[in-house]
Scaffold this motif. Structure first.
Motif, short mmCIF file in Angstrom:
data_model
loop_
_atom_site.label_atom_id
_atom_site.label_comp_id
_atom_site.label_asym_id
_atom_site.label_seq_id
_atom_site.Cartn_x
_atom_site.Cartn_y
_atom_site.Cartn_z
N ALA A 152 0.85 -1.12 0.34
CA ALA A 152 0.04 -0.04 -0.39
C ALA A 152 0.92 1.21 -0.11
CB ALA A 152 -0.95 0.05 1.05
N ALA A 153 1.73 1.11 0.83
CA ALA A 153 2.79 2.45 0.35
C ALA A 153 3.81 2.71 -0.47
CB ALA A 153 4.47 2.25 2.41
N ALA A 154 3.88 1.86 -1.02
CA ALA A 154 4.97 2.06 -2.39
C ALA A 154 3.56 2.23 -3.16
CB ALA A 154 5.81 0.13 -2.77
N LEU A 155 2.61 1.46 -3.00
CA LEU A 155 1.58 1.76 -4.60
C LEU A 155 1.14 3.64 -4.05
CD1 LEU A 155 -0.56 -1.02 -5.43
CD2 LEU A 155 0.24 0.16 -6.44
N ILE A 200 3.56 5.72 -5.84
CA ILE A 200 3.72 5.66 -6.91
C ILE A 200 2.58 6.44 -8.00
CG2 ILE A 200 3.42 4.20 -9.45
CD1 ILE A 200 6.38 3.79 -7.72
N LYS A 201 1.80 6.28 -6.99
CA LYS A 201 0.92 7.42 -7.24
C LYS A 201 0.70 8.91 -7.74
CE LYS A 201 -4.29 8.05 -6.54
NZ LYS A 201 -4.13 9.56 -6.66
N GLN A 202 1.68 9.38 -6.49
CA GLN A 202 2.31 9.96 -6.09
C GLN A 202 2.71 10.86 -7.83
OE1 GLN A 202 2.97 9.88 -2.40
NE2 GLN A 202 1.97 11.94 -1.81
N LEU A 217 -3.99 -9.84 -6.30
CA LEU A 217 -3.90 -9.27 -5.03
C LEU A 217 -3.04 -7.79 -5.87
CD1 LEU A 217 -3.15 -9.91 -1.75
CD2 LEU A 217 -1.10 -10.03 -2.73
N MET A 218 -2.63 -7.69 -6.47
CA MET A 218 -2.48 -6.12 -7.35
C MET A 218 -3.57 -5.23 -7.15
SD MET A 218 -0.12 -3.64 -7.66
CE MET A 218 1.63 -4.36 -7.31
N LYS A 219 -4.36 -6.03 -8.31
CA LYS A 219 -5.48 -5.17 -8.54
C LYS A 219 -6.36 -5.05 -8.14
CE LYS A 219 -5.79 -8.06 -13.29
NZ LYS A 219 -6.38 -8.86 -13.82
N ALA A 220 -5.98 -6.10 -6.89
CA ALA A 220 -7.23 -5.04 -5.56
C ALA A 220 -6.73 -4.11 -4.89
CB ALA A 220 -7.44 -6.36 -3.73
N TYR A 221 -5.45 -3.97 -4.77
CA TYR A 221 -5.70 -2.87 -4.21
C TYR A 221 -4.81 -1.06 -5.36
CZ TYR A 221 -1.86 -5.38 -0.46
OH TYR A 221 -1.57 -5.42 0.03
N ILE A 222 -4.83 -1.76 -6.50
CA ILE A 222 -4.64 -0.92 -7.47
C ILE A 222 -6.27 -0.47 -7.64
CG2 ILE A 222 -5.16 -0.43 -9.70
CD1 ILE A 222 -2.55 -1.23 -10.07
N ASP A 223 -7.68 -1.49 -7.11
CA ASP A 223 -8.65 -1.21 -7.36
C ASP A 223 -9.55 0.40 -5.92
OD1 ASP A 223 -9.64 -2.45 -10.08
OD2 ASP A 223 -10.18 -3.64 -8.55
N HIS A 224 -8.52 -0.22 -5.03
CA HIS A 224 -8.52 0.56 -4.24
C HIS A 224 -8.15 2.08 -3.57
CE1 HIS A 224 -10.24 -3.19 -2.04
NE2 HIS A 224 -10.80 -1.54 -1.44
N LEU A 225 -6.90 2.05 -4.32
CA LEU A 225 -6.14 3.36 -4.51
C LEU A 225 -6.44 4.40 -5.80
CD1 LEU A 225 -2.84 1.89 -3.03
CD2 LEU A 225 -3.87 3.25 -2.45
N VAL A 243 -9.20 7.33 -14.07
CA VAL A 243 -9.41 8.18 -14.48
C VAL A 243 -7.70 7.50 -15.44
CG1 VAL A 243 -7.04 10.24 -14.43
CG2 VAL A 243 -9.62 10.13 -13.38
N TYR A 244 -7.07 6.18 -14.33
CA TYR A 244 -5.99 5.22 -14.71
C TYR A 244 -6.61 3.73 -15.33
CZ TYR A 244 -4.94 8.74 -10.84
OH TYR A 244 -4.23 9.67 -9.85
#
Length: 438
Positions: A84-87, A90-92, A113-121, A125-126
């Motif tokens: 979460a912290a890494a992603l 990256i988003k910033q 797993l990564m898709k779940a993190y990305i769906d939340h964060l 737009v992306y």
């Protein structure tokens, strides 16, 4: 056209960690060959614990970058304790560069797993596409993991852990642009009601037009719902209400009103209740967040009043709902207009301005121009008074005492408020909120 590439080395198996240079070299070669644009931005995420014994992961990876000078200048290694912290870092980086199309290269078993993190964060737009990470081990090419986990729904316990990890990271972030500030009206009695209007400071939203206490997320903006939820949690802590009993109007720029406890309409711009401890809210980023309180019958309401809602009488519709549902006397109802675009800045095409001119010519300035200036606050007051609300029970910009006035022009105060009129489509949102104290 891929604008950025994310290489996920966060959970590389221990037996492959010593060959990360070869792994990265192989991956970068693929990127350089296949990239549809020259030298996309490349981000590598790594687990901080795995790199704790290395002097510097960037230096350690330099040998792998020797043949990729164009990529090397655009590559950043992000080391963090959690995905979460890494992603979020990256988003910033993506947002700083206004990048939206990202290829994620990762172990197959990490994909769901990564898709779940990305769906939340991230929001719509992306755009993300995914590719399996190939590993070089000696002279052989190996897959890090088998395909069997791909495309499966994550167990609910895993989803809960992801949500918890993201929430903990967001809660740990410092507030931006100063302390959280709440404006309160002297008209609404503190003993009975909890209320306020938010400003833009004290949250964690970092994108300039959304910073920092943005309280609305949509698929068209870069602030995900988890960030807005964290901003709301901080507001709730500061104001003293329960964020789990929080109800925001579902804006339609019309005049429908939701009665708490009854069937909720699909969309509505007004909401009323007589339940204690339930917080009602209306957004505003030029439109008026309007709060209503009846200290006699102990009922309250909130409404979102843009120019369309103002013409349709959404504020008076909210008053009428309190009268019909809770037996309120219109003369007991207090109405406070929050920060909104003022007649100093707000313009509409002449055809729309005619409607305000019909309410009262004083609601329009430079009426003969193509885009006259409009006073939606004055129009709101006039319609409320015509409906029976006492003039002294309405607080708006007619209050000249600056210590008492809370109906600021949102467009004129970029340091305090969000403004769609001023900031364009990726604008932030403040709210007005009210509840009956327990």
């Amino acid at each position: 056209m891929v604008e950025a590439v994310l290489i996920d080395l966060f959970s590389i198996p221990a037996n492959l960690q010593n060959n990360i240079q070869g792994l990265l070299c192989n991956t970068l070669e693929t990127i350089e060959k296949c990239s549809s644009i020259h030298a996309p931005f490349v981000y590598v995420i790594c687990c901080q614990r795995q790199w704790s014994d290395r002097k510097g992961e960037q230096e350690f990876l330099l040998p792998a970058l020797g043949g990729f000078q164009s990529l090397k200048r655009r590559l950043e290694v992000v080391r963090a304790l959690t995905t979460a912290a890494a992603l979020y870092t990256i988003k910033q980086r993506l947002d700083e560069k206004d990048l939206s199309i990202i290829k994620v290269i990762l172990p197959t078993l990490r994909k769901d797993l990564m898709k779940a993190y990305i769906d939340h964060l991230f929001t719509a737009v992306y755009q993300f596409e995914y590719e399996d990470l190939q590993v070089v081990s000696g002279s052989e090419n190996l897959q890090i993991s088998e395909h069997q986990g791909e495309g499966q729904t994550l167990p609910s316990q895993d989803m809960a852990l992801i949500q918890s990890e993201i929430q903990m990271h967001l809660e740990s972030l410092p507030s931006l642009k100063g302390e959280l500030t709440i404006l309160r009206s002297s008209l609404i009695p503190d003993g009975t009601f909890l209320h306020g209007f938010t400003t833009r400071t004290g949250g964690i939203s970092y994108i300039p037009t959304l910073s920092s206490c943005n309280l609305f997320s949509s698929s068209k903006r870069r602030d995900p719902n988890v960030v807005v939820k964290e901003n709301l949690r901080r507001l709730a802590n500061a104001a003293g209400f329960n964020p789990e009993a929080f109800h925001r109007v579902k804006v339609d720029h019309a005049n429908a009103v939701c009665i708490m406890g009854k069937t909720e309409p699909d969309s509505y711009d007004g909401i009323v209740t007589n339940q204690k401890g339930v917080t009602l809210a209306a957004p505003g980023a030029d439109c008026i967040p309007v709060l209503f309180a009846d200290p006699v019958r102990k009922a309250c309401g909130a409404a979102h009043s843009g120019w369309k809602g103002t013409l349709l009488g959404v504020s008076m519709a909210t008053v009428n709902a309190m009268v019909s549902e809770y037996g309120c006397n219109v003369k007991d109802i207090l109405v406070v207009l929050g920060p909104s675009v003022g007649p100093c800045c707000y313009k509409l095409p002449r055809e729309s301005a005619k409607e305000f001119h019909r309410i009262d010519p004083k609601c329009v300035r430079l009426f003969d121009s193509a885009n006259p200036y409009i006073d939606i606050r004055r129009a709101t007051r006039i319609l409320l008074e015509r409906g029976g609300v006492l003039p002294e029970n309405i607080q708006d910009d007619s209050v000249t005492d600056q210590k008492q006035n809370i109906t600021f022009c949102t467009a004129c105060h970029p340091d305090k408020f969000y403004s769609h009129f001023r900031d364009g489509t990726n604008f932030g949102t403040q709210i007005g909120f009210i509840s009956i104290k327990d």
